[in-house]
Motif scaffolding. Structure first.
Motif, PDB file in Angstrom:
ATOM      1  N   SER A 159       0.799  -1.236   0.000  1.00 42.64           N
ATOM      2  CA  SER A 159       0.000   0.000   0.000  1.00 42.64           C
ATOM      3  C   SER A 159       0.825   1.276   0.000  1.00 42.64           C
ATOM      4  CB  SER A 159      -0.928   0.007   1.226  1.00 42.64           C
ATOM      5  OG  SER A 159      -1.743  -1.143   1.268  1.00 42.64           O
ATOM      6  N   TRP A 160       2.129   1.186   0.203  1.00 45.29           N
ATOM      7  CA  TRP A 160       2.929   2.406   0.343  1.00 45.29           C
ATOM      8  C   TRP A 160       2.894   3.318  -0.886  1.00 45.29           C
ATOM      9  CZ3 TRP A 160       6.722   3.841  -2.962  1.00 45.29           C
ATOM     10  CH2 TRP A 160       7.316   2.848  -3.745  1.00 45.29           C
ATOM     11  N   PRO A 161       2.676   2.814  -2.126  1.00 47.86           N
ATOM     12  CA  PRO A 161       2.614   3.769  -3.247  1.00 47.86           C
ATOM     13  C   PRO A 161       1.417   4.715  -3.182  1.00 47.86           C
ATOM     14  CG  PRO A 161       3.101   1.548  -4.040  1.00 47.86           C
ATOM     15  CD  PRO A 161       2.698   1.419  -2.605  1.00 47.86           C
ATOM     16  N   ALA A 162       0.368   4.351  -2.418  1.00 44.28           N
ATOM     17  CA  ALA A 162      -0.841   5.186  -2.391  1.00 44.28           C
ATOM     18  C   ALA A 162      -0.561   6.620  -1.948  1.00 44.28           C
ATOM     19  CB  ALA A 162      -1.900   4.533  -1.511  1.00 44.28           C
ATOM     20  N   PRO A 163       0.122   6.855  -0.815  1.00 37.94           N
ATOM     21  CA  PRO A 163       0.364   8.249  -0.412  1.00 37.94           C
ATOM     22  C   PRO A 163       1.333   8.980  -1.331  1.00 37.94           C
ATOM     23  CG  PRO A 163       1.526   6.752   1.043  1.00 37.94           C
ATOM     24  CD  PRO A 163       0.636   5.901   0.192  1.00 37.94           C
ATOM     25  N   VAL A 164       2.076   8.241  -2.150  1.00 41.74           N
ATOM     26  CA  VAL A 164       2.978   8.888  -3.105  1.00 41.74           C
ATOM     27  C   VAL A 164       2.210   9.313  -4.354  1.00 41.74           C
ATOM     28  CG1 VAL A 164       5.027   8.586  -4.545  1.00 41.74           C
ATOM     29  CG2 VAL A 164       4.942   7.566  -2.251  1.00 41.74           C
ATOM     30  N   LEU A 165       1.360   8.419  -4.837  1.00 45.80           N
ATOM     31  CA  LEU A 165       0.638   8.677  -6.082  1.00 45.80           C
ATOM     32  C   LEU A 165      -0.531   9.637  -5.900  1.00 45.80           C
ATOM     33  CD1 LEU A 165       0.553   5.062  -7.571  1.00 45.80           C
ATOM     34  CD2 LEU A 165       2.019   6.955  -8.286  1.00 45.80           C
ATOM     35  N   TYR A 166      -1.198   9.564  -4.750  1.00 48.57           N
ATOM     36  CA  TYR A 166      -2.380  10.401  -4.532  1.00 48.57           C
ATOM     37  C   TYR A 166      -2.003  11.695  -3.824  1.00 48.57           C
ATOM     38  CZ  TYR A 166      -5.363   6.487  -5.853  1.00 48.57           C
ATOM     39  OH  TYR A 166      -5.985   5.475  -6.550  1.00 48.57           O
ATOM     40  N   GLY A 167      -2.784  12.748  -4.109  1.00 48.95           N
ATOM     41  CA  GLY A 167      -2.537  14.031  -3.468  1.00 48.95           C
ATOM     42  C   GLY A 167      -3.245  15.157  -4.200  1.00 48.95           C
ATOM     43  N   TYR A 168      -2.557  16.242  -4.389  1.00 45.06           N
ATOM     44  CA  TYR A 168      -3.122  17.456  -4.995  1.00 45.06           C
ATOM     45  C   TYR A 168      -3.280  17.230  -6.495  1.00 45.06           C
ATOM     46  CZ  TYR A 168      -3.783  22.485  -5.767  1.00 45.06           C
ATOM     47  OH  TYR A 168      -4.293  23.714  -6.096  1.00 45.06           O
ATOM     48  N   SER A 169      -4.540  17.236  -6.938  1.00 44.01           N
ATOM     49  CA  SER A 169      -4.816  16.980  -8.356  1.00 44.01           C
ATOM     50  C   SER A 169      -5.733  18.068  -8.900  1.00 44.01           C
ATOM     51  CB  SER A 169      -5.473  15.610  -8.531  1.00 44.01           C
ATOM     52  OG  SER A 169      -5.818  15.381  -9.878  1.00 44.01           O
ATOM     53  N   ILE A 170      -5.286  18.772  -9.925  1.00 46.30           N
ATOM     54  CA  ILE A 170      -6.080  19.837 -10.540  1.00 46.30           C
ATOM     55  C   ILE A 170      -7.075  19.217 -11.512  1.00 46.30           C
ATOM     56  CG2 ILE A 170      -6.023  21.890 -12.007  1.00 46.30           C
ATOM     57  CD1 ILE A 170      -3.251  22.482 -10.893  1.00 46.30           C
TER      58      ILE A 170
END
Length: 430
Positions: free
Chosen positions: A165-176
């Motif tokens: 699951s560790w890629p989730a906080p890397v891939l997700y975030g501020y998205s325009i």
């Protein structure tokens, strides 16, 4: 173990005028949020039922049951479901209410990771549970999982879930998010801008889907073997029960491997038994004999010898060997233990079926969207309501376990009644 597809893309062209005259981001956000009402209501109901149900599970199994592997597994699942109902689902509700105005980037990263981690941990815990059930049913005389091993296995399952699951906080975030209404843009909790033109998100989703189907396949194999073994047990017991009326006597039979003397029912004479045994050894053991009495005597002569060869490693061997002389008390005790093992196995099997069954609508909708690119853009408002409702079907498993325990576990129902009975007595006294 996955999140919904990017369903809000180009909603501006379908929900509001594309001129942008006098339209604000808040109005566009509210227009999109209306299509999420069905999903918000659905998730909210699951959240409330799941929170109350899992609270009862934690209270009963933490304070009212004896230590066992069964208790450890249920508590682990209960904690994961409780965290999802109390933290993960409220986050989804906020996301549904503010699809274009989610500015808390840190919260987005943490909660996306949390939802993936909770779901992956549950899946791997089901693998541990299935392995424990397999050992109990299919290898009863082998080494069983101790309570310490059960705790360590649960820790390993969660560690693997963390690694996945560790890629989730890397891939997700501020998205325009471009609304296609003038120059108005919003902010979503989705794939970060720097990863939008990469294939990392696709690789991550492919990995999750592979794990889902891989886990499902392994669980199907394990529970198929468990089911087949239970059927064989029932068939053998039926054979023994139907042959009880045959005239038998009991003699002491010595095992060379164990050196123990075990009372075993035999034919009326040892010579007759030996003759019948020799006759069956010359034939195919698996062939069907016409003489049921000879077949029954052969089974009774052969099975104890094979079991006793294991040695004095299990109390089950002694109880099985002495069943023929211990009377109905021993039979009732063995039956009670056997029924408890099967009951626990049934509960865990139902939990597994519900877990993967809850993902079916979600995965079907995701596959449809991936195969038909304009699927969402061509939906009517009613179609969007339905899509945004059933896309969250995988949350069903987080509220379903307490209901399963209520139907399948008599002890759980008894403790719940006892707990509320004491509560009502306290209220009356006050």
């Amino acid at each position: 173990m996955s999140e919904p597809i990017d369903e809000n893309t180009t909603y501006g062209t379908t929900l509001v005028s594309d001129s942008g005259d006098g339209i604000t981001l808040e109005e566009i956000n509210d227009a999109i949020a209306i299509t999420h009402i069905g999903g918000a209501v659905f998730v909210g109901i699951l959240m409330l039922i799941g929170f109350v149900g899992n609270l009862h599970v934690l209270l009963v199994y933490a304070f009212r049951t004896k230590p066992s592997n069964h208790r450890i597994f249920i508590l682990c699942l209960g904690v994961l479901d409780m965290v999802t109902c109390s933290i993960g689902m409220p986050f989804i509700l906020v996301d549904l209410r503010y699809p274009l105005m989610f500015y808390a980037t840190a919260v987005c990263k943490i909660l996306r990771f949390l939802n993936y981690f909770m779901c992956a941990s549950s899946a791997f815990l089901l693998l541990v549970i299935a392995t424990d059930r397999y050992r109990k049913i299919c290898v009863p005389l082998g080494k069983q999982m101790s309570e310490t091993m059960a705790k360590v296995s649960c820790g390993i399952a969660m560690a693997v879930a963390f690694a996945i699951s560790w890629p989730a906080p890397v891939l997700y975030g501020y998205s325009i998010e471009h609304t296609n209404v003038g120059n108005i843009t919003g902010v979503r909790c989705w794939t970060e801008e720097r990863f939008k033109k990469t294939k990392y998100q696709a690789y991550f989703n492919f990995l999750l889907i592979f794990i889902v189907f891989g886990t499902f396949t392994v669980l199907c194999v394990l529970y198929s073997m468990i089911g087949a073994q239970i059927v064989r047990h029932k068939t053998f017991r039926s054979t023994v029960t139907n042959s009880k009326s045959l005239p038998l006597s009991t003699i002491s039979h010595n095992s060379k491997d164990s050196g123990d003397t075990v009372a075993t029912p035999l034919p009326s004479s040892e010579e007759e038994a030996e003759e019948e045994t020799e006759m069956h050894e010359k034939k195919d053991v698996n062939s069907v004999t016409r003489d049921s009495r000879i077949r029954f005597n052969f089974i009774l002569m052969k099975i104890p010898q094979k079991i006793l060869a294991v040695g004095r490693k299990s109390r089950d061997v002694q109880s099985l060997a002495s069943d023929n002389t211990s009377g109905e008390n021993g039979n009732k005790k063995l039956s009670k233990e056997d029924m408890r093992t099967r009951r626990i196995t049934l509960i865990m099997f139902v939990i597994t079926v519900v877990f993967f069954g809850s993902f079916v609508p979600h995965l079907i909708l995701k596959i449809v969207v991936l195969m038909k690119k304009n699927f969402l853009q061509t939906r009517s408002p009613a179609g969007l309501y339905l899509f945004n409702t059933f896309i969250w079907s995988f949350f069903i498993n987080n509220m379903a376990n307490p209901i399963i325990y209520g139907f399948c576990d008599k002890r759980f129902r008894k403790e719940i009644r006892s707990m509320y009975g004491r509560l009502f007595q306290i209220l009356r006294c006050n």
